[in-house]
Design a protein around this motif. Structure first.
Motif, mmCIF file in Angstrom:
data_model
loop_
_atom_site.group_PDB
_atom_site.id
_atom_site.type_symbol
_atom_site.label_atom_id
_atom_site.label_comp_id
_atom_site.label_asym_id
_atom_site.label_seq_id
_atom_site.Cartn_x
_atom_site.Cartn_y
_atom_site.Cartn_z
ATOM 1 N N GLN A 21 0.821 -1.210 0.000
ATOM 2 C CA GLN A 21 0.000 0.000 0.000
ATOM 3 C C GLN A 21 0.852 1.257 0.000
ATOM 4 O O GLN A 21 0.445 2.297 -0.514
ATOM 5 C CB GLN A 21 -0.925 -0.021 1.222
ATOM 6 C CG GLN A 21 -2.009 1.041 1.165
ATOM 7 C CD GLN A 21 -3.060 0.825 2.232
ATOM 8 O OE1 GLN A 21 -2.908 -0.016 3.106
ATOM 9 N NE2 GLN A 21 -4.134 1.582 2.168
ATOM 10 N N GLN A 22 2.061 1.158 0.561
ATOM 11 C CA GLN A 22 2.953 2.315 0.603
ATOM 12 C C GLN A 22 4.254 2.073 -0.162
ATOM 13 O O GLN A 22 5.177 2.885 -0.083
ATOM 14 C CB GLN A 22 3.276 2.650 2.068
ATOM 15 C CG GLN A 22 2.047 2.995 2.888
ATOM 16 C CD GLN A 22 2.395 3.195 4.354
ATOM 17 O OE1 GLN A 22 3.552 3.329 4.710
ATOM 18 N NE2 GLN A 22 1.386 3.221 5.201
ATOM 19 N N ASP A 23 4.337 0.960 -0.863
ATOM 20 C CA ASP A 23 5.569 0.593 -1.567
ATOM 21 C C ASP A 23 5.305 0.550 -3.069
ATOM 22 O O ASP A 23 4.704 -0.399 -3.576
ATOM 23 C CB ASP A 23 6.049 -0.772 -1.073
ATOM 24 C CG ASP A 23 7.400 -1.157 -1.672
ATOM 25 O OD1 ASP A 23 7.884 -0.448 -2.580
ATOM 26 O OD2 ASP A 23 7.972 -2.170 -1.221
ATOM 27 N N TRP A 443 -1.661 -1.333 15.140
ATOM 28 C CA TRP A 443 -2.221 -0.448 14.130
ATOM 29 C C TRP A 443 -2.802 -1.186 12.919
ATOM 30 O O TRP A 443 -3.910 -0.852 12.476
ATOM 31 C CB TRP A 443 -1.202 0.603 13.662
ATOM 32 C CG TRP A 443 -1.769 1.379 12.516
ATOM 33 C CD1 TRP A 443 -1.407 1.360 11.215
ATOM 34 C CD2 TRP A 443 -2.915 2.248 12.574
ATOM 35 N NE1 TRP A 443 -2.223 2.139 10.451
ATOM 36 C CE2 TRP A 443 -3.164 2.705 11.265
ATOM 37 C CE3 TRP A 443 -3.753 2.671 13.616
ATOM 38 C CZ2 TRP A 443 -4.195 3.576 10.959
ATOM 39 C CZ3 TRP A 443 -4.797 3.541 13.303
ATOM 40 C CH2 TRP A 443 -5.002 3.979 11.994
ATOM 41 N N PRO A 444 -2.110 -2.201 12.336
ATOM 42 C CA PRO A 444 -2.728 -2.897 11.200
ATOM 43 C C PRO A 444 -4.111 -3.450 11.529
ATOM 44 O O PRO A 444 -5.018 -3.407 10.687
ATOM 45 C CB PRO A 444 -1.720 -4.019 10.891
ATOM 46 C CG PRO A 444 -0.411 -3.482 11.358
ATOM 47 C CD PRO A 444 -0.735 -2.692 12.588
ATOM 48 N N CYS A 588 3.420 1.633 13.821
ATOM 49 C CA CYS A 588 2.241 2.261 13.213
ATOM 50 C C CYS A 588 2.625 2.937 11.903
ATOM 51 O O CYS A 588 3.670 3.577 11.800
ATOM 52 C CB CYS A 588 1.643 3.280 14.179
ATOM 53 S SG CYS A 588 0.310 4.267 13.488
ATOM 54 N N SER A 589 1.782 2.796 10.895
ATOM 55 C CA SER A 589 1.947 3.539 9.653
ATOM 56 C C SER A 589 1.397 4.948 9.872
ATOM 57 O O SER A 589 0.184 5.148 9.926
ATOM 58 C CB SER A 589 1.201 2.852 8.507
ATOM 59 O OG SER A 589 1.119 3.714 7.393
ATOM 60 N N VAL A 591 1.344 7.442 7.931
ATOM 61 C CA VAL A 591 0.567 7.921 6.774
ATOM 62 C C VAL A 591 -0.882 7.458 6.897
ATOM 63 O O VAL A 591 -1.826 8.234 6.729
ATOM 64 C CB VAL A 591 1.190 7.426 5.458
ATOM 65 C CG1 VAL A 591 0.288 7.777 4.273
ATOM 66 C CG2 VAL A 591 2.571 8.029 5.262
ATOM 67 N N GLU A 592 -1.080 6.170 7.210
ATOM 68 C CA GLU A 592 -2.435 5.638 7.361
ATOM 69 C C GLU A 592 -3.155 6.265 8.546
ATOM 70 O O GLU A 592 -4.336 6.629 8.454
ATOM 71 C CB GLU A 592 -2.387 4.119 7.530
ATOM 72 C CG GLU A 592 -2.069 3.358 6.264
ATOM 73 C CD GLU A 592 -2.058 1.854 6.490
ATOM 74 O OE1 GLU A 592 -2.021 1.124 5.499
ATOM 75 O OE2 GLU A 592 -2.075 1.410 7.671
ATOM 76 N N GLU A 624 -4.346 5.729 -1.254
ATOM 77 C CA GLU A 624 -3.673 6.871 -0.626
ATOM 78 C C GLU A 624 -3.473 8.036 -1.582
ATOM 79 O O GLU A 624 -3.118 9.140 -1.160
ATOM 80 C CB GLU A 624 -2.306 6.430 -0.069
ATOM 81 C CG GLU A 624 -2.422 5.529 1.134
ATOM 82 C CD GLU A 624 -1.063 5.144 1.683
ATOM 83 O OE1 GLU A 624 -0.053 5.603 1.116
ATOM 84 O OE2 GLU A 624 -1.013 4.391 2.662
#
Length: 660
Positions: A21-23, A443-444, A588-589, A591-592, A624
């Motif tokens: 999702q962020q890669d 967090w996930p 924790c991400s 960004v999310e 995102e």
């Protein structure tokens, strides 16, 4: 943009997913044509097929959206064969794009100029049942159901009956009779099908010639035909497909499918006599069984009939406040009261999962070992009877992985029970508001819960057969299964809206202060934006671990006693990261988490029109790249002074699940 499927000199083009999702590095999934056969497209997981498109006819129908259809078209220009996608001329959607995401979903999105954001129009696979070969050989995914399910074609049966019942479909189906090829064989048409994979294309055939081609070949088990008048890839605009061997990867669709003609036998002579015996014997046996069952019922099992009479009286009763759209025609399993009493150790105190204003919730175990949760209405509760009737009439029509499943009900004299699936991890508030347990939700997991609740609300507001407002979305009404998938529960106060209905005024305000939108708490105005507000509060609670209405750290603003105001003040001061629960910061991400806070503040804006729709929320959580508009500063409304646990003093039928 065109996607090249074939060229004499240039390579094929594929869409490639992100790795995560962020890669943005290349991921495992890709989308494009099969180099060996241009009549279909695939989403690939590495080298394995993940999702297969229907076979081209004159176009591919992807799905409907607001009375418009999304199509893919195949083109031939010079040395190149390519495909394009879009919506018909005159559609209100002007700009669309196609992508494959990191999870393997192929998405079609439209640009929403009023929100400066991309909105999802269509995604596939939409369900696990739609992935490649999920239902096994000769099995097909029936998309005409509310929840797609695997079925066998007529004349076939599950190869592994026990596995089929338990949800394992990989072995597929088998013919009920050993096929014998004769010239008298006919073909049974299955309309609306995504035809199977592994086909053989026979060139230059008419429909009748295609039929005869299959009939004359004993190895041919089915055929499909299409006249592709606007496609000429190789000088042949006919499309006769034959299947030699097992079917794999079939679906039955609402729209966009075609006829699949499957070989069947024309019964004659002795075969007809055998078939007659096969039909008569089960009928006679069933008749004898019914007589025995009837005698048993007369002797000692009249309790259920009494329950049904009570049920009919309950459903006919004029309650005044009952939702006009939820009529008394709902068919629903009525379970034996003694069986439920036994399952809960006669409603033992040790089996209580939670207590509420109109009854308790008990854990139970049926004779077959299945665990259940039983909501027992307090005897003599008039208001509870309204909620009982409402909940059955509504939730029995809903089927979604993010809604709690209602198994049945039981009515015995003055006893009224609702029986749900048992969810071992109880409710969300059991974790996030407990100092010892809150760290168990990393967090996930929290992000998965936020996204799951959003999808459940989207289903209620837009995708179910009924447009429904929940009216009491809060942490204690979000239950968690064994793998922490969230399930929205407690539909006793839910309200159904008509197709063209946007809002409603009510004098009966029910719900929980702190989660109520201002227009609902103060003026009794209900709309889907009421649920959006509650969702926004819930998101802020999940990220922060704080209860709305609870005491929050001081800041420069005078009204920071409320979680919404506190979150806004942190955003205004550039310290929004301070809102994230300290026990989950590590791993924790950011960004999310920051994106969720932003979406939460957009959802709790005072003006209902400024709050987003849940379709936009779901798309924004999944993507995102979606640009988020700035939320407006909330007012310090008096109704926010109430704590999240304080219910309206007149109309509440809510059960808060708490840990023992």
């Amino acid at each position: 943009m065109n996607l090249r499927l074939s060229h004499k000199t240039l390579p094929l083009q594929h869409l490639v997913s992100w790795k995560g999702q962020q890669d943005p590095s290349p991921g495992e999934f890709s989308y494009g044509a099969d180099p060996s056969n241009l009549l279909r497209c695939f989403a690939w997981n590495g080298s394995r097929p993940h999702r297969r498109s229907p076979v081209w006819t004159s176009h591919l129908y992807m799905g409907g959206f607001n009375e418009s259809a999304i199509y893919m078209a195949l083109h031939h220009a010079g040395d190149e064969v390519y495909m394009s996608f879009g919506m018909p001329a005159g559609s209100f959607v002007q700009l669309v794009r196609l992508e494959i995401d990191y999870s393997g979903k192929v998405n079609i999105l439209s640009w929403q100029s009023n929100m400066s954001a991309w909105r999802a129009l269509y995604a596939e696979p939409q369900h696990e049942c739609n992935t490649y070969g999920y239902c096994g050989p000769y099995g097909y995914c029936d998309n005409t159901q509310i929840v797609p399910v695997c079925k066998c074609l007529d004349g076939f049966e599950p190869r592994d009956a026990k596995g089929w019942i338990s949800g394992s479909f990989s072995q597929g189906c088998r013919p009920k009779e050993v096929p014998r090829c004769t010239h008298g064989d006919s073909f049974l048409a299955f309309p609306g099908m995504k035809v199977p994979d592994k086909f053989l294309r026979v060139p230059s055939r008419s429909f009748d010639e295609c039929t005869e081609e299959c009939r004359s070949n004993c190895s041919c088990v089915a055929y499909a035909y299409s006249k592709m008048s606007n496609i000429d890839i190789d000088g042949d605009d006919t499309r006769c497909l034959l299947w030699i061997g097992d079917f794999i990867d079939m679906e039955n669709n609402h729209q966009g499918g075609e006829n699949l003609y499957v070989r069947t036998k024309r019964l004659q002579g002795n075969m007809r006599k055998i078939k007659t015996i096969e039909i008569v014997l089960p009928v006679v046996s069933s008749f004898l069984i019914l007589i025995c069952v009837g005698l048993l019922w007369i002797c000692g099992f009249r309790g259920n009939q009494g329950s049904k009479l009570v049920w009919e009286r309950l459903m006919r009763r004029d309650t005044g406040n009952y939702n006009q759209f939820a009529d008394g025609n709902t068919e629903f399993p009525i379970l034996n009261f003694r069986e439920i009493a036994t399952a809960t150790n006669n409603f033992s105190e040790s089996n209580i999962l939670g207590k509420g204003g109109f009854g308790n919730v008990y854990k139970g175990t049926l004779e077959d070992g299945k665990e259940i949760a039983v909501k027992r209405l307090r005897v003599g509760s008039v208001q509870g009877a309204v909620e009982f009737k409402n909940e059955i009439a509504l939730i029995s029509r809903l089927h979604h992985r993010n809604l709690v499943k209602l198994i049945g009900c039981s009515i015995h004299e003055d006893e009224k029970l609702l029986i749900y699936e048992y969810l071992p991890n109880r409710s969300l508030d059991y974790f996030i508001f407990n100092d010892r347990r809150k760290s168990l939700l990393n967090w996930p997991t929290r992000f998965k819960i936020i996204a799951g609740v959003a999808r459940g609300l989207l289903y209620l507001h837009q995708d179910s057969r009924l447009m429904m407002i929940h009216r009491d979305l809060k942490a204690s009404n979000i239950l968690l299964d064994a793998v922490m998938i969230p399930k929205i529960s407690d539909f006793g106060t839910a309200r159904i809206f008509g197709v063209n209905q946007h809002e409603e005024h009510t004098n009966r305000v029910v719900g929980t202060f702190g989660y109520m939108s201002p227009e609902y708490a103060m003026e009794g105005i209900i709309s889907i934006k009421s649920d959006v507000y509650s969702f926004g509060v819930l998101v802020l609670e999940i990220v922060s671990g704080m209860k709305t209405g609870a005491t929050t750290p001081t800041s420069s603003r005078a009204c920071t006693h409320n979680l919404i105001d506190y979150a806004w003040s942190l955003m205004k001061d550039g310290k929004v990261m301070d809102l994230i629960e300290s026990s989950i910061v590590e791993g924790c991400s950011l960004v999310e988490a920051l994106r969720c806070i932003h979406i939460g503040l957009l959802s709790v804006q005072d003006d209902p029109e400024a709050r987003p729709l849940m379709s936009w929320v779901v798309a924004s959580l999944d993507n995102e790249d979606t640009e988020l508009p700035q939320p407006k500063e909330p007012m310090c409304s008096a109704h926010r002074n109430y704590g999240a646990g304080e219910s309206h003093v007149h109309d509440m039928s809510l059960v808060n699940l708490k840990g023992r």
